[in-house]
Design a protein around this motif. Structure first.
Motif, PDB file in Angstrom:
ATOM      1  N   SER A 244       0.957  -1.392  -0.122  1.00  7.25           N
ATOM      2  CA  SER A 244       0.037  -0.090   0.159  1.00  7.25           C
ATOM      3  C   SER A 244       0.710   1.259  -0.085  1.00  7.25           C
ATOM      4  CB  SER A 244      -0.830   0.034   1.317  1.00  7.25           C
ATOM      5  OG  SER A 244      -1.604   1.254   1.187  1.00  7.25           O
ATOM      6  N   PRO A 245       1.360   1.691  -1.202  1.00  7.12           N
ATOM      7  CA  PRO A 245       2.277   2.717  -1.259  1.00  7.12           C
ATOM      8  C   PRO A 245       1.801   4.118  -0.550  1.00  7.12           C
ATOM      9  CG  PRO A 245       1.903   1.583  -3.468  1.00  7.12           C
ATOM     10  CD  PRO A 245       1.028   1.141  -2.558  1.00  7.12           C
ATOM     11  N   VAL A 246       0.534   4.292  -0.525  1.00  2.00           N
ATOM     12  CA  VAL A 246       0.002   5.556  -0.049  1.00  2.00           C
ATOM     13  C   VAL A 246       0.384   5.585   1.590  1.00  2.00           C
ATOM     14  CG1 VAL A 246      -2.448   4.703   0.743  1.00  2.00           C
ATOM     15  CG2 VAL A 246      -1.858   7.112   0.064  1.00  2.00           C
ATOM     16  N   HIS A 247       0.652   4.481   2.178  1.00  2.00           N
ATOM     17  CA  HIS A 247       0.641   4.394   3.680  1.00  2.00           C
ATOM     18  C   HIS A 247       2.343   4.681   3.813  1.00  2.00           C
ATOM     19  CE1 HIS A 247      -3.296   2.482   3.972  1.00  2.00           C
ATOM     20  NE2 HIS A 247      -3.196   3.081   5.093  1.00  2.00           N
ATOM     21  N   LEU A 248       3.160   4.815   2.888  1.00  2.00           N
ATOM     22  CA  LEU A 248       4.847   5.029   3.168  1.00  2.00           C
ATOM     23  C   LEU A 248       4.876   6.190   4.117  1.00  2.00           C
ATOM     24  CD1 LEU A 248       6.570   4.029  -0.151  1.00  2.00           C
ATOM     25  CD2 LEU A 248       6.957   3.002   2.004  1.00  2.00           C
ATOM     26  N   ALA A 249       3.910   7.011   3.961  1.00  2.00           N
ATOM     27  CA  ALA A 249       3.943   8.303   4.614  1.00  2.00           C
ATOM     28  C   ALA A 249       4.172   8.353   6.177  1.00  2.00           C
ATOM     29  CB  ALA A 249       2.912   9.154   4.212  1.00  2.00           C
ATOM     30  N   LEU A 250       3.405   7.088   6.565  1.00  2.00           N
ATOM     31  CA  LEU A 250       3.387   6.918   7.981  1.00  2.00           C
ATOM     32  C   LEU A 250       4.505   6.164   8.358  1.00  2.00           C
ATOM     33  CD1 LEU A 250      -0.375   5.075   8.272  1.00  2.00           C
ATOM     34  CD2 LEU A 250       0.381   7.529   8.493  1.00  2.00           C
ATOM     35  N   VAL A 251       5.319   5.606   7.673  1.00  2.00           N
ATOM     36  CA  VAL A 251       6.784   5.060   8.253  1.00  2.00           C
ATOM     37  C   VAL A 251       8.062   5.941   7.650  1.00  2.00           C
ATOM     38  CG1 VAL A 251       5.745   2.866   8.356  1.00  2.00           C
ATOM     39  CG2 VAL A 251       6.909   3.562   6.096  1.00  2.00           C
ATOM     40  N   ALA A 252       7.915   7.218   6.985  1.00  2.00           N
ATOM     41  CA  ALA A 252       8.807   7.927   6.396  1.00  2.00           C
ATOM     42  C   ALA A 252       9.655   8.414   7.755  1.00  2.00           C
ATOM     43  CB  ALA A 252       8.282   9.031   5.816  1.00  2.00           C
ATOM     44  N   ASP A 253       9.235   8.834   8.824  1.00  2.00           N
ATOM     45  CA  ASP A 253      10.008   9.042  10.104  1.00  2.00           C
ATOM     46  C   ASP A 253      10.396   8.070  10.742  1.00  2.00           C
ATOM     47  OD1 ASP A 253       9.429  11.977   9.767  1.00  2.00           O
ATOM     48  OD2 ASP A 253       7.754  11.834  11.105  1.00  2.00           O
ATOM     49  N   ARG A 254       9.931   6.873  10.535  1.00  2.00           N
ATOM     50  CA  ARG A 254      10.515   5.734  11.355  1.00  2.00           C
ATOM     51  C   ARG A 254      11.739   5.166  10.458  1.00  2.00           C
ATOM     52  NH1 ARG A 254       4.964   5.043  12.400  1.00  2.00           N
ATOM     53  NH2 ARG A 254       4.283   4.143  14.409  1.00  2.00           N
ATOM     54  N   ILE A 255      11.665   5.488   9.228  1.00  2.00           N
ATOM     55  CA  ILE A 255      12.766   4.781   8.237  1.00  2.00           C
ATOM     56  C   ILE A 255      13.846   5.789   8.428  1.00  2.00           C
ATOM     57  CG2 ILE A 255      13.586   4.558   6.030  1.00  2.00           C
ATOM     58  CD1 ILE A 255      10.651   3.545   5.257  1.00  2.00           C
ATOM     59  N   LEU A 256      13.587   7.058   8.446  1.00  2.00           N
ATOM     60  CA  LEU A 256      14.669   7.930   8.741  1.00  2.00           C
ATOM     61  C   LEU A 256      15.500   7.841  10.060  1.00  2.00           C
ATOM     62  CD1 LEU A 256      16.183  10.494   7.828  1.00  2.00           C
ATOM     63  CD2 LEU A 256      14.275  12.023   8.628  1.00  2.00           C
ATOM     64  N   ASP A 257      14.698   7.680  11.118  1.00  2.00           N
ATOM     65  CA  ASP A 257      15.242   7.730  12.548  1.00  2.00           C
ATOM     66  C   ASP A 257      16.172   6.169  12.845  1.00  2.00           C
ATOM     67  OD1 ASP A 257      13.846   9.961  13.144  1.00  2.00           O
ATOM     68  OD2 ASP A 257      12.336   9.141  14.245  1.00  2.00           O
ATOM     69  N   THR A 258      15.332   5.302  11.942  1.00  2.00           N
ATOM     70  CA  THR A 258      16.383   3.932  12.186  1.00  2.00           C
ATOM     71  C   THR A 258      17.746   4.051  11.360  1.00  2.00           C
ATOM     72  OG1 THR A 258      14.215   2.786  12.318  1.00  2.00           O
ATOM     73  CG2 THR A 258      15.902   1.344  11.570  1.00  2.00           C
ATOM     74  N   LEU A 259      17.563   4.494  10.091  1.00  2.00           N
ATOM     75  CA  LEU A 259      18.756   4.668   9.419  1.00  2.00           C
ATOM     76  C   LEU A 259      19.860   5.685   9.887  1.00  2.00           C
ATOM     77  CD1 LEU A 259      17.513   4.425   5.711  1.00  2.00           C
ATOM     78  CD2 LEU A 259      19.079   2.780   7.003  1.00  2.00           C
ATOM     79  N   ARG A 260      19.272   6.753  10.666  1.00  2.00           N
ATOM     80  CA  ARG A 260      20.096   7.603  11.350  1.00  2.00           C
ATOM     81  C   ARG A 260      20.799   7.104  12.565  1.00  2.00           C
ATOM     82  NH1 ARG A 260      16.521  10.810  12.820  1.00  2.00           N
ATOM     83  NH2 ARG A 260      16.920  12.722  11.271  1.00  2.00           N
TER      84      ARG A 260
END
Length: 391
Positions: A244-260
């Protein structure tokens, strides 16, 4: 063709039988009409004239004169409930249930109406008890639907799962989405309490109920992070692009924080840029701008938002563009730009909300269950302006 003479008698005989039957019906109708109290017809007239208070008074008089008018009891009780007079509705239906001669079908009807009265009055424990007694009646399915709403309000998720499963097995609609959400609620409660192994089990149950549950995937990633499995979390969250590509907006911050946290910010930048290019949203863009500012500086972030505004013009994008421009504008010439930025931002606050697709309830934050209509998964993970531009 031979002509039978007895056919000559058939027409007048049929006419005579019809005439007699009509007379009998008319006499019976007149007899029944005369037996009805005049208050009944006054009540009907008041109803037709939309004088509901006077209609109720007239019907109450009928009930006092003729306690056998069971259907009128039901009608009055429903009318009281709709008007918010739940105490009167409860008394009306309790009086029916107290009658020892009430037939079983009508007893079930009265019990169901009483449950609705309690539900409307907020007496959920009594409503649950009333609906729970209707398991073997013709009102069983409707009673279970009401029980499902009660258990959701009370956050009794295990009971809600049981009832929703029973309804689904009985062919009373699909409840896969709800059941998965109930398991996710249990998983979230387990995470909050630090019971991560239990949370894993609940997430697996959610995916078993609805393998397309985006919330279950997001929650699985959250559990993996708390267990120190950052790579597994990233793998789960990136799967959302296929599901569900539209829900990527909900995990964008999670992905950024994890990779940081893994000291892999350049990878975060490439991943978020690809997401934004293929599935543009204002929340993805916001995460991309923060990653760009952190790695390449404000000038690079300004170029990204400028290009994005040309590609997808919007007021929300303009707000972020002005913010990025302010960061690279010298102090001495920022006053006019700040004025414009503040004006735009005051407007975008109204269109940067999530909107329920069922009832239109607007909220500043995303909800899996609408606070307005209590339906599940009715909030698209896009802001109001984005939804309108996509229509």
């Amino acid at each position: 063709m031979d002509f039978e003479q007895w056919w000559l008698l058939a027409v007048p005989v049929s006419f005579a039988i019809g005439w007699v039957a009509a007379r009998v019906d008319i006499r019976q109708l007149l007899t029944e009409s005369r037996s009805l109290p005049r208050s009944y017809f006054r009540g009907l007239n008041f109803l037709l004239a939309e004088q509901h208070d006077r209609a109720i008074d007239a019907f109450i008089e009928v009930v006092k004169l003729d306690p056998e008018t069971i259907e009128l009891h039901f009608a009055l009780g429903s009318l009281f409930r709709r008007r918010g007079e739940t105490e009167r509705a409860i008394r009306m239906h309790q009086n029916l249930l107290n009658r020892p001669d009430l037939p079983a079908e009508q007893r079930g009807h009265a019990l169901f109406e009483l449950g609705q009265d309690y539900f409307k009055a907020g007496l959920l424990d009594r409503a649950e008890e009333a609906f729970g007694q209707l398991g073997q009646s013709s009102y069983a399915t409707d009673a279970k639907r009401n029980l499902l709403e009660i258990f959701q309000r009370e956050k009794e998720w295990h009971k809600a799962i049981t009832i929703a499963s029973e309804l689904q097995e009985a062919g009373a609609g699909s409840h896969q989405v709800r059941i998965a959400q109930f398991y996710c609620e249990l998983a979230q409660a387990a995470i909050t309490a630090g019971r991560l192994d239990e949370a894993v089990v609940e997430v697996e149950a959610a995916l078993g109920a609805n393998r397309k549950s985006v919330r279950a995937l997001i929650t699985a990633g959250d559990i993996a992070v708390q267990q120190g499995r950052d790579e597994d979390a990233l793998a789960v969250w990136t799967r959302i692009e296929q599901q569900s590509p539209v829900h990527l907006a909900l995990v964008a911050d999670r992905i950024l924080d994890t990779l940081r946290r893994l000291d892999r910010l350049p990878e975060a930048l490439r991943l978020l840029a690809a997401f934004q290019h293929n599935h543009a949203s204002i929340d993805l863009l916001d995460a991309l701008l923060r990653a760009t500012t952190e790695i390449e500086g404000s000038e690079a972030a300004y170029r990204i938002i400028r290009d994005e505004l040309h590609r997808n013009p919007s007021l929300l994008g303009l707000d972020k563009f002005l913010d990025a421009q302010l960061r690279i504008t010298p102090e001495g010439v920022r006053a006019d730009l700040e004025l414009v930025k503040n004006l735009v931002h005051s407007h975008t606050r109204r269109i940067a909300r999530y909107t329920c697709s069922q009832c239109g309830f607007k909220a500043r934050q995303f909800h899996w269950q609408c606070p307005g209509c209590a339906n599940w998964e009715t909030y698209p993970p896009l802001r109001t302006e984005e939804l309108e531009s996509n229509r």
